[in-house]
Design an enzyme around this catalytic site. Sequence first.
Site, PDB file in Angstrom:
ATOM      1  N   HIS A 129      -3.369   3.688  36.515  1.00 38.69           N
ATOM      2  CA  HIS A 129      -4.614   2.922  36.650  1.00 38.69           C
ATOM      3  C   HIS A 129      -5.547   3.729  37.566  1.00 38.69           C
ATOM      4  O   HIS A 129      -5.080   4.448  38.451  1.00 38.69           O
ATOM      5  CB  HIS A 129      -4.261   1.576  37.288  1.00 38.69           C
ATOM      6  CG  HIS A 129      -5.375   0.579  37.351  1.00 38.69           C
ATOM      7  ND1 HIS A 129      -6.374   0.645  38.290  1.00 38.69           N
ATOM      8  CD2 HIS A 129      -5.632  -0.526  36.611  1.00 38.69           C
ATOM      9  CE1 HIS A 129      -7.199  -0.383  38.123  1.00 38.69           C
ATOM     10  NE2 HIS A 129      -6.769  -1.113  37.111  1.00 38.69           N
ATOM     11  N   ASP A 206       2.933   1.661  42.685  1.00 40.79           N
ATOM     12  CA  ASP A 206       1.891   0.712  42.318  1.00 40.79           C
ATOM     13  C   ASP A 206       2.609  -0.403  41.559  1.00 40.79           C
ATOM     14  O   ASP A 206       2.994  -0.234  40.399  1.00 40.79           O
ATOM     15  CB  ASP A 206       0.831   1.403  41.459  1.00 40.79           C
ATOM     16  CG  ASP A 206      -0.219   0.422  40.944  1.00 40.79           C
ATOM     17  OD1 ASP A 206      -0.014  -0.799  41.078  1.00 40.79           O
ATOM     18  OD2 ASP A 206      -1.232   0.881  40.391  1.00 40.79           O
ATOM     19  N   GLN A 209       1.634  -4.416  38.199  1.00 44.05           N
ATOM     20  CA  GLN A 209       2.129  -5.039  36.962  1.00 44.05           C
ATOM     21  C   GLN A 209       3.644  -5.243  36.988  1.00 44.05           C
ATOM     22  O   GLN A 209       4.222  -5.679  35.989  1.00 44.05           O
ATOM     23  CB  GLN A 209       1.753  -4.164  35.749  1.00 44.05           C
ATOM     24  CG  GLN A 209       0.266  -3.947  35.577  1.00 44.05           C
ATOM     25  CD  GLN A 209      -0.503  -5.235  35.286  1.00 44.05           C
ATOM     26  OE1 GLN A 209       0.069  -6.258  34.887  1.00 44.05           O
ATOM     27  NE2 GLN A 209      -1.804  -5.197  35.491  1.00 44.05           N
ATOM     28  N   LYS A 232      -2.599 -11.484  40.293  1.00 47.26           N
ATOM     29  CA  LYS A 232      -1.883 -11.188  39.052  1.00 47.26           C
ATOM     30  C   LYS A 232      -0.538 -11.908  39.009  1.00 47.26           C
ATOM     31  O   LYS A 232       0.262 -11.695  38.103  1.00 47.26           O
ATOM     32  CB  LYS A 232      -1.667  -9.678  38.907  1.00 47.26           C
ATOM     33  CG  LYS A 232      -2.969  -8.898  38.708  1.00 47.26           C
ATOM     34  CD  LYS A 232      -2.676  -7.434  38.497  1.00 47.26           C
ATOM     35  CE  LYS A 232      -3.908  -6.565  38.602  1.00 47.26           C
ATOM     36  NZ  LYS A 232      -4.850  -6.727  37.508  1.00 47.26           N
ATOM     37  N   CYS A 375      -9.039   0.536  32.594  1.00 47.07           N
ATOM     38  CA  CYS A 375      -9.080   1.289  33.868  1.00 47.07           C
ATOM     39  C   CYS A 375      -8.020   2.376  33.905  1.00 47.07           C
ATOM     40  O   CYS A 375      -7.402   2.624  34.951  1.00 47.07           O
ATOM     41  CB  CYS A 375      -8.912   0.364  35.077  1.00 47.07           C
ATOM     42  SG  CYS A 375     -10.282  -0.731  35.298  1.00 47.07           S
TER      43      CYS A 375
HETATM   44  N1  PLP Z   1      -2.803  -0.876  39.425  1.00 48.89           N
HETATM   45  C1  PLP Z   1      -2.450  -1.421  38.261  1.00 48.89           C
HETATM   46  C2  PLP Z   1      -1.235  -0.899  37.540  1.00 48.89           C
HETATM   47  C3  PLP Z   1      -3.192  -2.477  37.734  1.00 48.89           C
HETATM   48  O1  PLP Z   1      -2.840  -3.016  36.576  1.00 48.89           O
HETATM   49  C4  PLP Z   1      -4.314  -2.936  38.446  1.00 48.89           C
HETATM   50  C5  PLP Z   1      -5.164  -4.007  37.884  1.00 48.89           C
HETATM   51  O2  PLP Z   1      -5.163  -4.263  36.709  1.00 48.89           O
HETATM   52  C6  PLP Z   1      -4.620  -2.356  39.669  1.00 48.89           C
HETATM   53  C7  PLP Z   1      -3.842  -1.326  40.130  1.00 48.89           C
HETATM   54  C8  PLP Z   1      -5.781  -2.839  40.492  1.00 48.89           C
HETATM   55  O3  PLP Z   1      -5.573  -4.154  40.905  1.00 48.89           O
HETATM   56  P1  PLP Z   1      -6.717  -4.949  41.672  1.00 48.89           P
HETATM   57  O4  PLP Z   1      -7.920  -4.884  40.796  1.00 48.89           O
HETATM   58  O5  PLP Z   1      -6.159  -6.326  41.802  1.00 48.89           O
HETATM   59  O6  PLP Z   1      -6.937  -4.280  42.960  1.00 48.89           O
END
Ligand code: PLP
Length: 417
Positions: A129, A206, A209, A232, A375
Amino acid sequence: MENGKWKIETKKMNRADFEILNQTVYKRPLVYLDNAATTQKPTAVINALTEAYTTWNANIHRGVHHLSQVATQKHEEARQKTADFLHAASAREIVFTKGTTNSLNLLAFSFGEALVHEGDEILVSAVEHHSNIVPWQMLCQRKKARLRVIPMREDCTLDIEAYAALLNERTRLVSVAYVSNVLGIIQPVEDVIRLAHAKEIPVCIDGAQAVPHLPVDVQALDCDFLAFSAHKMYGPTGLGVLYGKEKWLNMLPPAEGGGEMIEHVRWDNTTYNTLPYKFEAGTPDFIGSYAFGVALDYMNSLGREAITRYEAELCRYLESQLAAIQGVRIYAAGHEKAGAVSFNVYREDGQLLHPFDVGTLLDRQGVAVRTGHHCAEPLIDALGVPGTIRASLALYNTCEDIDALIRALETAVAMLS
Ligand code: PLP
């Protein structure tokens, strides 16, 4: 399909607790399959927000008065619940942030300031991401370090051999997603961590998910850092977590200055607070943390293992139903997934149906999915498509939701072909 079994499991997952799902969109029952972007909130979490604002709202930590003490206690209880949820060794290892993005930026800045120098290397993977790419790019620019990319194989899995070869004496940190937000695949993070640790390189996961879907145990996993977002996983927006092993957090400098994060402020020498407050400058989202604790209680009450099992079955059902549709191409097909499946649809003449068009037609039938690059532009570029259609699941989804998606998809494809 063993429909009876699905129905029994569904009942257990308390869909009725999510009032928002009980509505129509364009006169069709809402089918919400955009959970990787954000999940809906159970009544208990919504009520917790109202309860907090109506009965005990007061700024935490600094007050001697009753409400402040109640608020402080609730906030710190939520921190302990989070530590327990992750099986962290101590609540001192739980830093509340604004979300995964904020957690990763905090870490990139703080770790970078202390431990990254010119010529050093940071490793991320090809499926990340943007939140797990850009903060590291910025750090590398600032420090004249080098961002290196672990490639993926044809089948979209991480190339572990290539990864092992990339680890070297200049590697300062590895940061990878546990579960890809585009592909839904569960990455072999145990191997990633083991190989890095063999060279004494710390690993950041990270978990945006992963934590919503898998019972993540930070001690068993042995990750050094873990970032995720409350919104999430049935909690409120604007709150996230950076878990860090105490030894690392002690070593790192604060990323932001202000109230809360200090011990004493002197013109000539300011000293910093203990963990985790050193990383929490300013008034934290103590109402959000409380509501997040209620979300964790909610997940615990359903059973973490039960949620994982149920969602995995649902995910397999989703993939199998999609695969049965003519022209559907599923990315990372057949790999174990958690919560999301990405696909595209091709016409008989090989022409790609634009994911945006398909998504729009699904929406008109009440089905909410996400389309585009999610993203993760480098991954989408590597797949050679303008985007994908992503259906993502939460514990309240059912086989019927998936059947509705499939019916709507068949209609959309017929209209576009
Ligand atoms: N990392 C991953 C794998 C994600 O799926 C997301 C959001 O979809 C993020 C980071 C960023 O999360 P946030 O927008 O809640 O900061």
